[in-house]
Design an enzyme around this catalytic site. Sequence first.
Site, mmCIF file in Angstrom:
data_model
loop_
_atom_site.group_PDB
_atom_site.id
_atom_site.type_symbol
_atom_site.label_atom_id
_atom_site.label_comp_id
_atom_site.label_asym_id
_atom_site.label_seq_id
_atom_site.Cartn_x
_atom_site.Cartn_y
_atom_site.Cartn_z
ATOM 1 N N LYS A 39 -10.026 29.196 -36.200
ATOM 2 C CA LYS A 39 -9.251 29.090 -34.949
ATOM 3 C C LYS A 39 -7.869 28.501 -35.240
ATOM 4 O O LYS A 39 -7.643 27.940 -36.329
ATOM 5 C CB LYS A 39 -10.010 28.194 -33.969
ATOM 6 C CG LYS A 39 -10.182 26.741 -34.471
ATOM 7 C CD LYS A 39 -11.118 25.929 -33.604
ATOM 8 C CE LYS A 39 -11.308 24.537 -34.190
ATOM 9 N NZ LYS A 39 -12.325 23.756 -33.450
ATOM 10 N N ARG A 137 -18.473 17.242 -24.008
ATOM 11 C CA ARG A 137 -17.349 18.182 -23.859
ATOM 12 C C ARG A 137 -17.961 19.465 -23.301
ATOM 13 O O ARG A 137 -18.571 19.417 -22.241
ATOM 14 C CB ARG A 137 -16.642 18.336 -25.216
ATOM 15 C CG ARG A 137 -15.239 18.873 -25.112
ATOM 16 C CD ARG A 137 -14.521 18.905 -26.446
ATOM 17 N NE ARG A 137 -15.109 19.861 -27.393
ATOM 18 C CZ ARG A 137 -14.678 20.068 -28.636
ATOM 19 N NH1 ARG A 137 -13.652 19.378 -29.104
ATOM 20 N NH2 ARG A 137 -15.248 20.942 -29.419
ATOM 21 N N HIS A 169 -22.440 20.546 -30.738
ATOM 22 C CA HIS A 169 -21.337 20.019 -31.566
ATOM 23 C C HIS A 169 -21.388 18.490 -31.538
ATOM 24 O O HIS A 169 -21.734 17.898 -30.524
ATOM 25 C CB HIS A 169 -20.021 20.543 -30.986
ATOM 26 C CG HIS A 169 -18.806 20.381 -31.851
ATOM 27 N ND1 HIS A 169 -18.784 20.649 -33.201
ATOM 28 C CD2 HIS A 169 -17.528 20.015 -31.535
ATOM 29 C CE1 HIS A 169 -17.557 20.436 -33.666
ATOM 30 N NE2 HIS A 169 -16.781 20.046 -32.694
ATOM 31 N N ARG A 225 -20.816 25.156 -39.488
ATOM 32 C CA ARG A 225 -19.529 25.615 -38.943
ATOM 33 C C ARG A 225 -18.373 24.749 -39.450
ATOM 34 O O ARG A 225 -17.720 24.052 -38.677
ATOM 35 C CB ARG A 225 -19.524 25.544 -37.407
ATOM 36 C CG ARG A 225 -20.533 26.373 -36.673
ATOM 37 C CD ARG A 225 -20.213 26.359 -35.172
ATOM 38 N NE ARG A 225 -19.969 25.033 -34.645
ATOM 39 C CZ ARG A 225 -20.929 24.216 -34.185
ATOM 40 N NH1 ARG A 225 -22.176 24.591 -34.162
ATOM 41 N NH2 ARG A 225 -20.604 23.012 -33.747
ATOM 42 N N TYR A 271 20.215 10.508 -35.161
ATOM 43 C CA TYR A 271 20.385 10.054 -33.773
ATOM 44 C C TYR A 271 20.021 8.579 -33.596
ATOM 45 O O TYR A 271 18.994 8.108 -34.089
ATOM 46 C CB TYR A 271 19.475 10.859 -32.851
ATOM 47 C CG TYR A 271 19.869 12.303 -32.670
ATOM 48 C CD1 TYR A 271 21.174 12.670 -32.332
ATOM 49 C CD2 TYR A 271 18.922 13.311 -32.820
ATOM 50 C CE1 TYR A 271 21.516 14.009 -32.155
ATOM 51 C CE2 TYR A 271 19.261 14.648 -32.639
ATOM 52 C CZ TYR A 271 20.561 14.986 -32.305
ATOM 53 O OH TYR A 271 20.888 16.307 -32.129
ATOM 54 N N CYS A 318 14.812 14.993 -36.042
ATOM 55 C CA CYS A 318 15.467 15.778 -34.991
ATOM 56 C C CYS A 318 14.697 17.081 -34.792
ATOM 57 O O CYS A 318 13.676 17.305 -35.413
ATOM 58 C CB CYS A 318 16.904 16.083 -35.392
ATOM 59 S SG CYS A 318 17.798 14.636 -35.990
ATOM 60 N N ASP A 320 15.421 20.090 -35.728
ATOM 61 C CA ASP A 320 15.440 21.019 -36.861
ATOM 62 C C ASP A 320 15.689 20.340 -38.203
ATOM 63 O O ASP A 320 15.729 21.019 -39.226
ATOM 64 C CB ASP A 320 16.570 22.044 -36.669
ATOM 65 C CG ASP A 320 16.631 22.559 -35.257
ATOM 66 O OD1 ASP A 320 15.640 23.176 -34.830
ATOM 67 O OD2 ASP A 320 17.647 22.317 -34.576
HETATM 68 C C1 LIG Z 1 -13.190 23.226 -34.536
HETATM 69 C C2 LIG Z 1 -14.655 23.279 -34.445
HETATM 70 C C3 LIG Z 1 -15.460 23.216 -35.610
HETATM 71 C C4 LIG Z 1 -14.913 22.863 -36.968
HETATM 72 O O1 LIG Z 1 -14.863 21.452 -37.047
HETATM 73 P P1 LIG Z 1 -14.341 20.714 -38.375
HETATM 74 O O2 LIG Z 1 -14.412 19.277 -38.028
HETATM 75 O O3 LIG Z 1 -12.932 21.192 -38.569
HETATM 76 O O4 LIG Z 1 -15.230 21.108 -39.474
HETATM 77 C C5 LIG Z 1 -16.813 23.447 -35.474
HETATM 78 N N1 LIG Z 1 -17.356 23.693 -34.260
HETATM 79 C C6 LIG Z 1 -16.616 23.693 -33.117
HETATM 80 C C7 LIG Z 1 -17.275 23.930 -31.803
HETATM 81 C C8 LIG Z 1 -15.248 23.479 -33.165
HETATM 82 O O5 LIG Z 1 -14.532 23.477 -32.042
#
Ligand SMILES: *Cc1c(COP(=O)(O)O)cnc(C)c1O
Length: 382
Positions: A39, A137, A169, A225, A271, A318, A320
């Site tokens: 992602k 979440r 998760h 994952r 700045y 800044c 850029d």
């Molecule tokens: C981003 C994400 C992951 C990956 O997590 P890491 O900590 O980068 O390994 C796995 N599962 C879900 C649902 C995520 O949103």
Amino acid sequence: MSGASAARAEARVDLEAIRSNVAALGRHAGAAEVMAVVKADGYGHGMIPTARAAVAGGATWLGVATIDEALALRQAGLAARILAWLITPGEARDQAIRANVDISVNSPWGVKEVAAAAVAAGQPARIHLKVDSGLGRAGATQADWPDLVDAALKAEADGYLQVVGLWSHFAYADEPGHPTVAAQVRAFTEAIALAEQRGARPEVRHLANSAATFTLPESHFDLVRPGIAVYGMSPVPAHSAPADLGLRPAMTLTARLLMVKRVPAGYGVSYAHEYRTTAATTLGVVPLGYADGIPRDATNIGPVLAAGRLRTIAGRVCMDQFVLDLGFDLAAAGDEVILFGPGDSGEPSAQDWANALGTISYEVLTRIGPRVPRTFREIIQP
Ligand SMILES: *Cc1c(COP(=O)(O)O)cnc(C)c1O
């Protein structure tokens, strides 16, 4: 890539490192398969090349947040299983179903929308039911889980979809031993048992992110994952460096000095003159700024390797540009500076930036903006 040596700035992405990081994750995962999470443009590394390298490293699944990301992977010809998990009410799902993208579902309304999309697509959807085992979440609460499971199994019996996955998760995987970690494994195991008692026959059950892949074998289930570890950063930086885990950071962020000039003592820099020279010195101007993802909070904090030494950004970042105080070291316009990388030349790491800024390496990497070209070191052993 075009004129790498003449680029204003570039993010060099080592695809061989990504391939080998995924292979290392696969060894830790044991019998479980690996879903490489790509992602957010592959955590800033370029989603498509990253996904290809991850597949070369043994990933059989790719994980993304949005349907658009999933469709882009399919359009690029990636044939791995794909799961997309960030889908809002009313969002079209039929294209994803037709592209054989698996979809996460959090609630009974999600089941309804997927079923309707399956009719539009002319084929059943593959869904993964998400339970909130304690992150707080996305995912159905444990109280709402039975209703979600029943709604999904009804739609499965009616031929609209298949429940191929059950998942959740972690909240605290980066703190191994935190009491919530074991509690979440238990809650997830109970949620699986409940779904299976009601008739679910999932192909994969999955819970572990990068940190849990390394630290908690009982969380591996059928699929892990990992995200951040794919890119070579330690998911448990308080405990292990990347090399301890068999990982190599994949991104090196460089820039070429726009100009170099001698200035006297007491010279105000950038700045609001938040930095002032204490002696006659040389300033180097780096053509990267907050529009490129260098946080403005890195003012007088961000570490950079320039003219053979580690320096700290001098004065305000800044939009850029920012400035380095190079002292009496030799430097010329066009010389390369390194903001972060794997450390081969003594440069800081993305973790060093995260530590300096009070954030995590994830944010440092994903902030690097589209104005910074990505160049790729190809895979050595496919
Ligand atoms: C981003 C994400 C992951 C990956 O997590 P890491 O900590 O980068 O390994 C796995 N599962 C879900 C649902 C995520 O949103």
